[in-house]
Design an enzyme around this catalytic site. Structure first.
Site, mmCIF file in Angstrom:
data_model
loop_
_atom_site.group_PDB
_atom_site.id
_atom_site.type_symbol
_atom_site.label_atom_id
_atom_site.label_comp_id
_atom_site.label_asym_id
_atom_site.label_seq_id
_atom_site.Cartn_x
_atom_site.Cartn_y
_atom_site.Cartn_z
ATOM 1 N N LYS A 38 -55.785 1.473 -32.878
ATOM 2 C CA LYS A 38 -55.351 0.303 -33.667
ATOM 3 C C LYS A 38 -56.116 0.269 -34.996
ATOM 4 O O LYS A 38 -55.560 -0.073 -36.036
ATOM 5 C CB LYS A 38 -55.580 -1.000 -32.902
ATOM 6 C CG LYS A 38 -54.655 -1.258 -31.738
ATOM 7 C CD LYS A 38 -53.221 -1.595 -32.108
ATOM 8 C CE LYS A 38 -53.041 -2.982 -32.666
ATOM 9 N NZ LYS A 38 -51.605 -3.316 -32.877
ATOM 10 N N TYR A 52 -57.410 2.281 -27.183
ATOM 11 C CA TYR A 52 -56.575 1.250 -27.817
ATOM 12 C C TYR A 52 -57.191 0.776 -29.141
ATOM 13 O O TYR A 52 -56.530 0.791 -30.184
ATOM 14 C CB TYR A 52 -56.418 0.087 -26.828
ATOM 15 C CG TYR A 52 -55.835 -1.185 -27.399
ATOM 16 C CD1 TYR A 52 -54.528 -1.228 -27.891
ATOM 17 C CD2 TYR A 52 -56.580 -2.373 -27.423
ATOM 18 C CE1 TYR A 52 -53.992 -2.411 -28.393
ATOM 19 C CE2 TYR A 52 -56.044 -3.556 -27.918
ATOM 20 C CZ TYR A 52 -54.753 -3.566 -28.404
ATOM 21 O OH TYR A 52 -54.228 -4.736 -28.902
HETATM 22 N N1 LIG Z 1 -51.848 -9.420 -25.860
HETATM 23 C C1 LIG Z 1 -53.035 -9.576 -26.407
HETATM 24 O O1 LIG Z 1 -53.962 -10.163 -25.809
HETATM 25 C C2 LIG Z 1 -53.301 -9.056 -27.796
HETATM 26 C C3 LIG Z 1 -54.529 -9.355 -28.401
HETATM 27 C C4 LIG Z 1 -54.784 -8.927 -29.697
HETATM 28 C C5 LIG Z 1 -53.827 -8.208 -30.373
HETATM 29 N N2 LIG Z 1 -52.650 -7.898 -29.776
HETATM 30 C C6 LIG Z 1 -51.660 -7.136 -30.560
HETATM 31 O O2 LIG Z 1 -50.489 -7.917 -30.614
HETATM 32 C C7 LIG Z 1 -49.341 -7.072 -30.664
HETATM 33 C C8 LIG Z 1 -48.389 -7.481 -29.585
HETATM 34 O O3 LIG Z 1 -49.027 -7.391 -28.331
HETATM 35 P P1 LIG Z 1 -48.284 -7.806 -26.996
HETATM 36 O O4 LIG Z 1 -49.274 -8.419 -26.104
HETATM 37 O O5 LIG Z 1 -47.031 -8.506 -27.339
HETATM 38 O O6 LIG Z 1 -47.945 -6.349 -26.430
HETATM 39 P P2 LIG Z 1 -46.896 -5.939 -25.322
HETATM 40 O O7 LIG Z 1 -46.444 -7.116 -24.536
HETATM 41 O O8 LIG Z 1 -47.505 -4.790 -24.605
HETATM 42 O O9 LIG Z 1 -45.653 -5.443 -26.174
HETATM 43 C C9 LIG Z 1 -45.691 -4.279 -26.928
HETATM 44 C C10 LIG Z 1 -44.355 -4.096 -27.583
HETATM 45 O O10 LIG Z 1 -44.390 -2.902 -28.360
HETATM 46 C C11 LIG Z 1 -43.234 -2.135 -28.039
HETATM 47 N N3 LIG Z 1 -43.453 -0.712 -28.275
HETATM 48 C C12 LIG Z 1 -44.402 0.078 -27.726
HETATM 49 N N4 LIG Z 1 -44.254 1.333 -28.163
HETATM 50 C C13 LIG Z 1 -43.187 1.341 -29.003
HETATM 51 C C14 LIG Z 1 -42.540 2.350 -29.761
HETATM 52 N N5 LIG Z 1 -42.953 3.623 -29.735
HETATM 53 N N6 LIG Z 1 -41.487 1.995 -30.521
HETATM 54 C C15 LIG Z 1 -41.053 0.710 -30.544
HETATM 55 N N7 LIG Z 1 -41.612 -0.286 -29.832
HETATM 56 C C16 LIG Z 1 -42.674 0.030 -29.071
HETATM 57 C C17 LIG Z 1 -43.015 -2.429 -26.570
HETATM 58 O O11 LIG Z 1 -41.710 -2.013 -26.220
HETATM 59 P P3 LIG Z 1 -41.288 -1.696 -24.693
HETATM 60 O O12 LIG Z 1 -40.845 -3.027 -24.134
HETATM 61 O O13 LIG Z 1 -40.213 -0.717 -24.832
HETATM 62 O O14 LIG Z 1 -42.498 -1.160 -23.987
HETATM 63 C C18 LIG Z 1 -43.208 -3.932 -26.579
HETATM 64 O O15 LIG Z 1 -42.074 -4.576 -27.101
HETATM 65 C C19 LIG Z 1 -49.857 -5.653 -30.521
HETATM 66 O O16 LIG Z 1 -49.903 -5.074 -31.783
HETATM 67 C C20 LIG Z 1 -51.253 -5.821 -29.947
HETATM 68 O O17 LIG Z 1 -52.086 -4.773 -30.342
HETATM 69 C C21 LIG Z 1 -52.359 -8.318 -28.499
#
Ligand SMILES: NC(=O)c1ccc[n+]([C@@H]2O[C@H](COP(=O)([O-])OP(=O)(O)OC[C@H]3O[C@@H](n4cnc5c(N)ncnc54)[C@H](OP(=O)(O)O)[C@@H]3O)[C@@H](O)[C@H]2O)c1
Length: 489
Positions: free
Chosen positions: A239, A235
């Site tokens: 990223k 991951y």
């Molecule tokens: N959560 C954390 O603790 C955290 C911490 C630091 C950074 N981040 C970053 O914050 C961002 C959002 O994270 P999150 O926690 O909201 O993640 P999440 O809940 O896993 O959501 C990921 C989203 O990306 C979509 N996605 C995945 N592959 C795709 C594709 N090929 N085309 C279009 N959409 C796609 C997923 O769609 P589906 O619903 O279809 O799967 C979902 O809507 C990410 O960039 C992550 O790296 C998160």
């Protein structure tokens, strides 16, 4: 100059990727709540066609409790708001984001003011080909798409603070240069990484390997490549390469803000405290619920490790302020959004808050018995963790008169806990602190320009009272999400 963010958002067209995800959903809700007169929000959603994308938009966003506050505000229903939301079936791993309708693409290239790229695969050990396609090449496709948007004001790319790899000390908000590695060894060639994963697939197919064998091999390859180049998992490596691709493929005239949140947790305040996605629980929520359910009595971690967590609404506020500040001024800036620098939370604090909460509010185990939690034992090696878990399960099995369910699941439960802990280990033993010089400067600019960071866009972690947040908001939220899910099974 004054900066009225609400006014800035009026009549703007925003493309959001990852809108069905935890973070972007809250971003979409907040924008609509503070500025119902946003012109349009294009939400790119993975779906077979327009109808299925619209269906996902309703089921996974609009109908969620998360939108209740907005619903009440626009009572009796959401008024004209659903008309502002355009669910687009697409996929960031394809050129043009998988948008096949050329007429629609041209409309978007003409109309879009802002792009917020939040989509990612957040699985730490996903297949290497999948993680590369989404996190790395997905960023490239978004950058190319943005470059074609003639009226774009800025692009906001959501990355992660842990792109820093296995670092310690104060970690700067530094942008990557193309091909940089964390191990300082050889150069990282993104295309070569892709060829490597494609080569492995062809090789395995020639050997008639099953899909399951191919998946296992590709998961292994991702972790191997990450470790070789100095990242803890697939991951964070993909990223990091995503950040490189984003900058490399974006027209330099387009303003780019890279927001790197740390570990995102439930809402602190908005739209109401304690909203979280729930199942499957991830990160710190996963550790807390498994401890509360009596699945673990120990974990790999250092009591002095600073657990950098940040409530999701603060991340969203930082994103919106960065969007408004960066619009129209060509610039490239990286922002850490976390808490370790100015309001550190230690693993020992998390352990103590969890002990108190689950002692006062016990959950039940598989046999319906109340779980009596003890102080979580923190160990520094996987061997020690396995030893503690085995002793714990043996003891519990005896206490429950050799409960069949506990006994039958003993090995399975230990294996699951070990696998998850192995993935969490780089974070629970992490020795770094995330610098926030740029984020502080962003807050200062906003304040100088009259932005209300007190009640509308707060993202200063010094205001978080961790004990109150854990006892009153985060742990109750996790417990109720768990109970709800259990009741539905
Ligand atoms: N959560 C954390 O603790 C955290 C911490 C630091 C950074 N981040 C970053 O914050 C961002 C959002 O994270 P999150 O926690 O909201 O993640 P999440 O809940 O896993 O959501 C990921 C989203 O990306 C979509 N996605 C995945 N592959 C795709 C594709 N090929 N085309 C279009 N959409 C796609 C997923 O769609 P589906 O619903 O279809 O799967 C979902 O809507 C990410 O960039 C992550 O790296 C998160």
């Amino acid at each position: 100059m004054g900066l009225d963010i609400v006014q800035f958002l009026e009549n703007k067209t925003i493309l959001v990727t990852g809108a069905t995800g935890f973070l972007a959903k809250i971003f979409v809700e907040k924008i609509l709540r503070i500025q119902p007169n946003v012109k349009k929000m294009f939400l790119l959603i993975r779906a077979a066609d327009e109808q299925s994308a619209a269906c996902r938009l309703h089921e996974e966003l609009i109908e969620k409790k998360l939108f209740d506050v907005l619903r009440q505000k626009c009572a009796p229903n959401l008024g004209s708001i659903p008309e502002k939301l355009h669910a687009l079936p697409g996929d960031i791993s394809s050129e043009n984001l998988g948008l096949n309708d050329s007429y629609l693409r041209s409309e978007m290239w003409r109309e879009i003011d802002i792009i917020v790229h939040s989509a990612a695969t957040t699985t730490f050990d996903d297949r290497y080909d999948t993680a590369l396609a989404i996190n790395t090449y997905g960023a490239k496709h978004v950058a190319e798409f943005a470059t074609r948007c003639v009226n774009i004001k800025m692009l906001l790319h959501v990355s992660t603070a842990y792109v820093c790899g296995k670092k310690s000390g104060v970690i700067p908000e530094k942008a990557f240069s193309m091909g940089e590695t964390m191990s300082g060894s050889r150069k990282l060639d993104v295309n070569e990484e892709k060829l490597l994963s494609e080569g492995l697939i062809s090789e395995l197919r020639e050997e008639n390997a099953s899909e399951e064998e191919i998946t296992i091999a590709l998961k292994k390859l991702g972790l191997q490549r990450a470790r070789l180049h100095g990242w803890p998992n697939t991951y964070t490596l993909t990223k990091a390469m995503g950040e490189m691709m984003m900058r490399h493929h974006l027209n330099w005239n387009v303003s780019l803000a890279v927001v790197r949140p740390t570990i995102i947790t439930s809402t602190l305040k908005e739209p109401f405290p304690g909203w979280l996605e729930g199942f499957p629980f991830r990160g710190i929520d996963n550790i807390a619920i498994n401890y509360g359910r009596g699945k673990i009595n120990s974990y790999i971690g250092d009591p002095d490790t600073i657990f950098d967590v940040i409530p999701v609404d603060m991340v969203v506020n930082a994103m919106i302020v960065a969007m408004a500040v960066h619009a129209n001024q060509p610039s490239y800036m990286v922002y850490h959004v976390g808490s370790s620098m100015c309001n550190p939370l230690r693993f020992s604090d998390f352990r103590d808050f969890s002990l108190k909460y689950f002692t006062d509010n016990p959950l039940t185990d598989e046999d319906g018995k109340l779980v009596k939690v003890g102080k979580l034992i923190l160990v520094d090696s996987m061997e020690s963790f396995q030893k503690h878990l085995t002793q714990y399960y043996t003891l519990r099995s005896k206490e429950h008169n050799n409960s069949k369910s506990l006994h039958a699941n003993l090995k399975r439960n230990i294996n699951i806990a070990m696998r998850v802990a192995e993935l969490h280990r780089p974070y629970t033993l992490f020795k770094g602190i995330f610098d926030e010089t740029n984020t502080k400067a962003l807050r200062a600019t906003a304040i100088e320009n009259g932005v209300d960071l007190e009640s509308v866009f707060r993202f200063d972690p010094r205001y978080i009272d961790w004990e109150d947040y854990f006892q009153r908001i985060l742990l109750p939220g996790i417990s109720s999400a768990f109970k709800l899910k259990r009741a539905m099974l």
